[in-house]
Design a protein around this motif. Structure first.
Motif, PDB file in Angstrom:
ATOM      1  N   MET A   1     -37.106 -57.947  35.721  1.00 10.22           N
ATOM      2  CA  MET A   1     -36.955 -58.739  34.516  1.00 10.22           C
ATOM      3  C   MET A   1     -35.548 -59.313  34.387  1.00 10.22           C
ATOM      4  O   MET A   1     -35.376 -60.321  33.726  1.00 10.22           O
ATOM      5  N   LEU A   2     -34.591 -58.674  35.001  1.00 13.03           N
ATOM      6  CA  LEU A   2     -33.213 -59.160  34.909  1.00 13.03           C
ATOM      7  C   LEU A   2     -33.086 -60.558  35.494  1.00 13.03           C
ATOM      8  O   LEU A   2     -32.442 -61.435  34.905  1.00 13.03           O
ATOM      9  N   CYS A   3     -33.724 -60.800  36.630  1.00 11.03           N
ATOM     10  CA  CYS A   3     -33.655 -62.128  37.245  1.00 11.03           C
ATOM     11  C   CYS A   3     -34.345 -63.162  36.360  1.00 11.03           C
ATOM     12  O   CYS A   3     -33.909 -64.309  36.292  1.00 11.03           O
ATOM     13  N   ALA A   4     -35.396 -62.781  35.659  1.00 13.67           N
ATOM     14  CA  ALA A   4     -36.076 -63.708  34.755  1.00 13.67           C
ATOM     15  C   ALA A   4     -35.134 -64.144  33.637  1.00 13.67           C
ATOM     16  O   ALA A   4     -35.081 -65.324  33.275  1.00 13.67           O
ATOM     17  N   VAL A   5     -34.378 -63.197  33.124  1.00 12.78           N
ATOM     18  CA  VAL A   5     -33.414 -63.526  32.059  1.00 12.78           C
ATOM     19  C   VAL A   5     -32.311 -64.413  32.609  1.00 12.78           C
ATOM     20  O   VAL A   5     -31.946 -65.433  32.005  1.00 12.78           O
ATOM     21  N   VAL A   6     -31.775 -64.056  33.762  1.00 12.51           N
ATOM     22  CA  VAL A   6     -30.705 -64.843  34.380  1.00 12.51           C
ATOM     23  C   VAL A   6     -31.206 -66.250  34.724  1.00 12.51           C
ATOM     24  O   VAL A   6     -30.546 -67.248  34.407  1.00 12.51           O
ATOM     25  N   ALA A   7     -32.377 -66.347  35.330  1.00 12.01           N
ATOM     26  CA  ALA A   7     -32.936 -67.661  35.686  1.00 12.01           C
ATOM     27  C   ALA A   7     -33.196 -68.488  34.431  1.00 12.01           C
ATOM     28  O   ALA A   7     -32.920 -69.695  34.407  1.00 12.01           O
ATOM     29  N   GLY A   8     -33.708 -67.843  33.394  1.00 18.57           N
ATOM     30  CA  GLY A   8     -33.947 -68.545  32.141  1.00 18.57           C
ATOM     31  C   GLY A   8     -32.671 -69.095  31.529  1.00 18.57           C
ATOM     32  O   GLY A   8     -32.635 -70.228  31.041  1.00 18.57           O
ATOM     33  N   LYS A   9     -31.621 -68.295  31.558  1.00 15.81           N
ATOM     34  CA  LYS A   9     -30.324 -68.744  31.014  1.00 15.81           C
ATOM     35  C   LYS A   9     -29.754 -69.904  31.834  1.00 15.81           C
ATOM     36  O   LYS A   9     -29.228 -70.862  31.269  1.00 15.81           O
ATOM     37  N   ILE A  10     -29.859 -69.810  33.162  1.00 15.58           N
ATOM     38  CA  ILE A  10     -29.350 -70.880  34.022  1.00 15.58           C
ATOM     39  C   ILE A  10     -30.101 -72.180  33.752  1.00 15.58           C
ATOM     40  O   ILE A  10     -29.502 -73.239  33.576  1.00 15.58           O
ATOM     41  N   VAL A  11     -31.422 -72.101  33.706  1.00 19.50           N
ATOM     42  CA  VAL A  11     -32.231 -73.287  33.475  1.00 19.50           C
ATOM     43  C   VAL A  11     -31.987 -73.843  32.073  1.00 19.50           C
ATOM     44  O   VAL A  11     -31.925 -75.060  31.886  1.00 19.50           O
ATOM     45  N   PHE A  27     -34.752 -66.609  48.386  1.00 17.19           N
ATOM     46  CA  PHE A  27     -34.415 -65.184  48.458  1.00 17.19           C
ATOM     47  C   PHE A  27     -35.658 -64.297  48.441  1.00 17.19           C
ATOM     48  O   PHE A  27     -35.650 -63.205  49.014  1.00 17.19           O
ATOM     49  N   ALA A  28     -36.739 -64.764  47.836  1.00 13.83           N
ATOM     50  CA  ALA A  28     -38.000 -64.015  47.898  1.00 13.83           C
ATOM     51  C   ALA A  28     -38.538 -64.017  49.329  1.00 13.83           C
ATOM     52  O   ALA A  28     -39.037 -62.995  49.814  1.00 13.83           O
ATOM     53  N   VAL A  29     -38.431 -65.154  50.017  1.00 23.33           N
ATOM     54  CA  VAL A  29     -38.862 -65.233  51.418  1.00 23.33           C
ATOM     55  C   VAL A  29     -38.024 -64.285  52.280  1.00 23.33           C
ATOM     56  O   VAL A  29     -38.553 -63.539  53.113  1.00 23.33           O
ATOM     57  N   LEU A  30     -36.711 -64.301  52.068  1.00 23.08           N
ATOM     58  CA  LEU A  30     -35.847 -63.377  52.821  1.00 23.08           C
ATOM     59  C   LEU A  30     -36.199 -61.920  52.531  1.00 23.08           C
ATOM     60  O   LEU A  30     -36.216 -61.081  53.443  1.00 23.08           O
ATOM     61  N   LEU A  54     -37.473 -58.236  46.450  1.00 26.14           N
ATOM     62  CA  LEU A  54     -38.604 -59.157  46.340  1.00 26.14           C
ATOM     63  C   LEU A  54     -39.076 -59.262  44.895  1.00 26.14           C
ATOM     64  O   LEU A  54     -39.303 -60.359  44.386  1.00 26.14           O
ATOM     65  N   GLY A  55     -39.206 -58.142  44.224  1.00 32.97           N
ATOM     66  CA  GLY A  55     -39.609 -58.160  42.817  1.00 32.97           C
ATOM     67  C   GLY A  55     -38.600 -58.861  41.939  1.00 32.97           C
ATOM     68  O   GLY A  55     -38.961 -59.616  41.023  1.00 32.97           O
ATOM     69  N   PHE A  56     -37.325 -58.644  42.218  1.00 33.90           N
ATOM     70  CA  PHE A  56     -36.259 -59.282  41.440  1.00 33.90           C
ATOM     71  C   PHE A  56     -36.382 -60.797  41.497  1.00 33.90           C
ATOM     72  O   PHE A  56     -36.389 -61.475  40.460  1.00 33.90           O
ATOM     73  N   PHE A  57     -36.514 -61.343  42.687  1.00 33.94           N
ATOM     74  CA  PHE A  57     -36.551 -62.800  42.824  1.00 33.94           C
ATOM     75  C   PHE A  57     -37.904 -63.388  42.466  1.00 33.94           C
ATOM     76  O   PHE A  57     -37.977 -64.481  41.902  1.00 33.94           O
ATOM     77  N   ALA A  58     -38.990 -62.698  42.765  1.00 30.55           N
ATOM     78  CA  ALA A  58     -40.319 -63.227  42.441  1.00 30.55           C
ATOM     79  C   ALA A  58     -40.542 -63.258  40.933  1.00 30.55           C
ATOM     80  O   ALA A  58     -41.090 -64.225  40.401  1.00 30.55           O
ATOM     81  N   LEU A  59     -40.123 -62.220  40.227  1.00 34.91           N
ATOM     82  CA  LEU A  59     -40.290 -62.209  38.766  1.00 34.91           C
ATOM     83  C   LEU A  59     -39.391 -63.224  38.088  1.00 34.91           C
ATOM     84  O   LEU A  59     -39.706 -63.700  37.003  1.00 34.91           O
ATOM     85  N   GLY A  60     -38.289 -63.571  38.715  1.00 34.79           N
ATOM     86  CA  GLY A  60     -37.406 -64.578  38.143  1.00 34.79           C
ATOM     87  C   GLY A  60     -38.034 -65.959  38.097  1.00 34.79           C
ATOM     88  O   GLY A  60     -37.616 -66.827  37.333  1.00 34.79           O
ATOM     89  N   LEU A  61     -39.066 -66.153  38.901  1.00 31.16           N
ATOM     90  CA  LEU A  61     -39.753 -67.444  38.934  1.00 31.16           C
ATOM     91  C   LEU A  61     -40.679 -67.661  37.746  1.00 31.16           C
ATOM     92  O   LEU A  61     -40.976 -68.802  37.402  1.00 31.16           O
ATOM     93  N   VAL A  62     -41.146 -66.604  37.124  1.00 31.39           N
ATOM     94  CA  VAL A  62     -42.180 -66.737  36.094  1.00 31.39           C
ATOM     95  C   VAL A  62     -41.744 -67.624  34.924  1.00 31.39           C
ATOM     96  O   VAL A  62     -42.426 -68.604  34.613  1.00 31.39           O
ATOM     97  N   PRO A  63     -40.633 -67.342  34.241  1.00 31.97           N
ATOM     98  CA  PRO A  63     -40.282 -68.210  33.105  1.00 31.97           C
ATOM     99  C   PRO A  63     -39.931 -69.634  33.533  1.00 31.97           C
ATOM    100  O   PRO A  63     -40.244 -70.591  32.835  1.00 31.97           O
ATOM    101  N   VAL A  64     -39.333 -69.765  34.709  1.00 31.30           N
ATOM    102  CA  VAL A  64     -38.971 -71.101  35.198  1.00 31.30           C
ATOM    103  C   VAL A  64     -40.238 -71.884  35.540  1.00 31.30           C
ATOM    104  O   VAL A  64     -40.343 -73.077  35.225  1.00 31.30           O
TER     105      VAL A  64
END
Length: 146
Positions: A1-11, A27-30, A54-64
């Motif tokens: 969920m942390l990446c989702a918050v960070v990605a949301g703030k960046i966007v 980064f999810a592919v890596l 993988l979970g960190f980066f994949a979950l960050g995609l959801v809000p974006v």
């Protein structure tokens, strides 16, 4: 969920949906590649970190992805476009469950990991074709009263 918050703030601040999607997918592919190559007996630490990554980066995609769907489908209501995206995701997940189950039944269950890597790689490739025509943002800036 942390990446989702960070990605949301960046966007929210930069409005760079495409770049955030490409970065998170890269980064999810890596991470998936790391996991696929790390599947060996007695390798729990590497497997744990690769799955966490993988979970960190994949979950960050959801809000974006939800916001990007709203941008591309404007003037359709946000509720409809988000619901449509989630429905399509559920259908794809349904298909993936059966495909992964079949791949895990083969002699080399590692094929399932390679399939996931290929699917993520295809998503990364497809994300390079995203346009930056954000209809809702343009509408909001054209009709703002400030």
């Amino acid at each position: 969920m942390l990446c989702a918050v960070v990605a949301g703030k960046i966007v929210d601040r930069t409005k760079r949906y495409r770049e955030v999607v490409i970065g998170a997918l890269f980064f999810a592919v890596l991470s998936q590649l790391w996991f696929t190559l790390a599947v060996k007996p007695d390798n729990m630490v590497s497997l744990s970190f690769s799955l966490a990554s993988l979970g960190f980066f994949a979950l960050g995609l959801v809000p974006v992805a939800l916001e990007l769907t709203v941008e591309y489908t404007f003037p359709i209501a946000e509720l409809i476009s988000s619901a449509l995206l989630l429905t399509i995701c559920s259908l794809v997940a349904f298909v993936f469950i059966f495909m992964m189950s079949a791949l895990l039944q083969t002699e080399n269950s590692q094929n399932a990991n390679w399939f996931c890597l290929g699917a993520l790689g295809f998503g990364l490739f497809a994300s390079f074709f995203l346009t930056t025509d954000y209809k809702r943002l343009q509408y909001d800036s054209d009709h703002s009263t400030n």
